[in-house]
Design an enzyme around this catalytic site. Structure first.
Site, short mmCIF file in Angstrom:
data_model
loop_
_atom_site.label_atom_id
_atom_site.label_comp_id
_atom_site.label_asym_id
_atom_site.label_seq_id
_atom_site.Cartn_x
_atom_site.Cartn_y
_atom_site.Cartn_z
CB CYS A 118 -1.08 -0.10 1.32
SG CYS A 118 -2.06 1.58 1.24
CB CYS A 122 -1.49 4.72 8.04
SG CYS A 122 -2.76 4.83 6.22
CB CYS A 125 -1.07 0.12 8.77
SG CYS A 125 -1.90 -1.08 7.76
N GLY A 170 -3.65 -2.83 1.21
CA GLY A 170 -4.15 -1.76 0.04
C GLY A 170 -5.02 -0.87 -0.11
CD GLU A 171 -7.87 4.14 0.07
OE1 GLU A 171 -7.44 3.61 0.70
OE2 GLU A 171 -8.83 4.13 -0.70
CB SER A 202 -12.86 0.07 4.52
OG SER A 202 -11.53 1.15 6.05
CB SER A 225 -9.36 4.46 7.31
OG SER A 225 -9.59 3.14 7.08
CG ASN A 305 -5.14 -5.61 15.76
OD1 ASN A 305 -4.89 -6.40 17.06
ND2 ASN A 305 -5.49 -5.29 14.96
CB CYS A 353 -7.07 -4.06 11.57
SG CYS A 353 -9.29 -4.47 11.35
N1 SAH Z 1 -6.61 0.92 3.15
C1 SAH Z 1 -7.35 1.14 3.38
C2 SAH Z 1 -8.81 0.06 3.77
C3 SAH Z 1 -7.86 -1.23 3.97
S1 SAH Z 1 -7.13 -0.99 6.29
C4 SAH Z 1 -7.98 2.02 4.68
O1 SAH Z 1 -7.31 2.09 5.04
O2 SAH Z 1 -9.45 2.57 5.21
C5 SAH Z 1 -9.04 -1.52 7.53
C6 SAH Z 1 -8.48 -1.28 8.58
O3 SAH Z 1 -7.14 -1.53 8.97
C7 SAH Z 1 -8.93 0.15 8.19
O4 SAH Z 1 -9.97 1.57 8.93
C8 SAH Z 1 -7.15 1.08 8.94
O5 SAH Z 1 -6.96 1.86 9.33
C9 SAH Z 1 -7.32 -0.28 9.78
N2 SAH Z 1 -6.04 -0.33 11.04
C10 SAH Z 1 -4.20 -0.42 9.93
N3 SAH Z 1 -3.75 -0.73 10.70
C11 SAH Z 1 -4.38 -0.94 12.29
C12 SAH Z 1 -3.60 -1.05 13.73
N4 SAH Z 1 -2.33 -1.52 13.56
N5 SAH Z 1 -4.41 -2.21 14.59
C13 SAH Z 1 -5.93 -2.10 14.31
N6 SAH Z 1 -6.66 -1.32 12.87
C14 SAH Z 1 -5.78 -0.86 11.72
FE1 SF4 Z 2 -2.81 1.63 3.77
FE2 SF4 Z 2 -4.93 1.43 5.21
FE3 SF4 Z 2 -3.31 0.08 5.89
FE4 SF4 Z 2 -3.47 3.39 5.23
S1 SF4 Z 2 -4.52 1.82 6.49
S2 SF4 Z 2 -1.85 1.80 5.14
S3 SF4 Z 2 -4.08 2.57 3.80
S4 SF4 Z 2 -3.81 -0.59 4.30
#
Ligand code: SAH
Ligand code: SF4
Length: 358
Positions: A118, A122, A125, A170-171, A202, A225, A305, A353
């Site tokens: 991705c 973030c 993530c 991915g986004e 999402s 998000s 997480n 997630c």
């Molecule tokens: N890229 C998109 C969809 C995939 S992520 C997005 O960001 O919305 C799906 C969800 O998992 C998002 O809401 C994201 O913020 C959340 N997420 C990412 N890292 C996380 C973590 N370490 N703990 C909990 N949720 C997380």
């Molecule tokens: Fe990509 Fe969604 Fe993870 Fe952000 S939370 S890095 S947009 S997968």
């Protein structure tokens, strides 16, 4: 050789026309692939042999290798899929297997990836990492079919996937054409026939993509998000968030109105960062100002997480404790905002997630 499932209906019909075949053959081919699970043109009994041979020379139906599924104690299953170019990406099936101690197998949802890696990066993530490439329309649809095959392999005749979540790697709105193509295949009557209201996309809030979804008439549920309603904090958490929170909220509302769907806002609960009274108040005020009263809305508080593979910054982040999570929900509910705490699934197999790095 081309991937059959990467083609749109129009592409396949045009190909059939170019070889002197009638367009209705496309419907027959899709019936074999989606309803009868054929993975080989030779099995398509109502097609003439020369056509089957021709199709087999041009296309392959299955292009991914499905790795051995990993099963979590809570019933979550992770399947890694590998493409011929070496790219590997996950699909997660929620409630796929009977959780330890439970009697009934529940109905399942598929959490699909849209990109390998991705580009958004973030801070919290580990699902992302560098972008390797966009997944094709066919790869996304195939990952759904792999999830459906797994569920069916449990030997339960009524088994099916009753929901799809674009919440994997991915986004999705940075791969708009292929993701919406896959959504069309998943929802089309002649194909997988899962209604769009059972599909949730999402997004980190790609405003041009949200507007396009509305203009193109999609009716999937949108989950944004948001994490924080303050622009500076949001920018720290999502370094490549290019739009202001107010712009994201306006685009989300316009989509909810035109599609007549409910909006979800996701907020990862990070101790001392997103879960403080000040941040929750900012969140409540933004939602009350822009959304409440105009469209149905739900806030999902996602327990963070912790993940050793996430970036350096994430190693300083800690999950909110349970008491803070309940207080946060209580506060938002007291402001009239429907709020739930999302169950954390699949942690033991790195499938929750933000844990979907491979
Ligand atoms: N890229 C998109 C969809 C995939 S992520 C997005 O960001 O919305 C799906 C969800 O998992 C998002 O809401 C994201 O913020 C959340 N997420 C990412 N890292 C996380 C973590 N370490 N703990 C909990 N949720 C997380
Ligand atoms: Fe990509 Fe969604 Fe993870 Fe952000 S939370 S890095 S947009 S997968």
């Amino acid at each position: 050789m081309k991937q059959l499932l990467a083609l749109s209906d129009d592409d396949l019909t045009a190909f059939l026309k170019s070889i002197g075949e009638k367009p209705y053959r496309a419907g027959q081919i899709y019936e074999w692939v989606f309803k009868k699970n054929a993975r080989d043109f030779a099995a398509m009994a109502n097609l003439p042999s020369p056509l089957k041979e021709r199709l087999a020379r041009h296309f392959r139906i299955a292009s991914l290798n499905v790795c051995e599924p990993e099963v979590s104690g809570d019933g979550t299953v992770r399947v890694n899929l590998s493409a011929p170019d070496g790219v590997v990406f996950p699909a997660v099936i929620l409630d796929a297997a009977r959780p330890t101690g439970a009697r009934k197998i529940p109905s399942s949802s598929a959490c699909l990836s849209s990109q390998a890696g991705c580009p958004v990066g973030c801070a919290f993530c580990a699902s992302g990492g560098e972008l390797k490439r966009n997944l094709t329309r066919g790869e996304i649809v195939e990952s759904f079919l792999a999830a459906r095959d797994f569920v069916k392999s449990r030997g339960d005749d009524a088994a099916k996937i009753s929901g799809v979540l674009f919440m994997g790697q991915g986004e999705p709105l940075l791969n708009y054409e292929n993701v919406t193509g896959a959504i069309s295949d998943i929802s089309a009557e002649g194909k997988i026939a899962l209604a769009q209201r059972h599909i949730t996309l999402s997004t980190v809030g790609i405003v041009t993509g949200i507007r396009r979804l509305a203009a193109d008439g999609f009716k999937v549920r949108l989950a944004v998000s948001l994490h924080a309603a303050d622009d500076d904090l949001r920018k720290k958490l999502i370094p490549r968030a290019s739009s202001k929170v107010s712009t994201v909220l306006e685009a989300a509302l316009a989509y909810a109105k035109s599609s007549k769907t409910r909006l979800t806002f996701e907020c990862v609960m990070i101790k001392g960062v997103t879960d403080t009274p000040r941040r929750l108040e900012e969140l409540a005020l933004a939602i009350l100002r822009f959304i409440s009263g105009h469209a149905p809305v739900v806030v999902n508080l996602i327990p963070f997480n912790e993940n050793p593979r996430a970036g350096a910054e994430a190693s300083y982040f800690r999950a909110s404790d349970d008491k803070t999570l309940y207080l946060a929900r209580g506060y938002l509910v007291s402001r009239g905002i429907f709020t739930i705490i999302r169950r954390n699934k699949g942690r033991d197999i790195s499938s929750a997630c933000g844990q979907l790095g491979v």
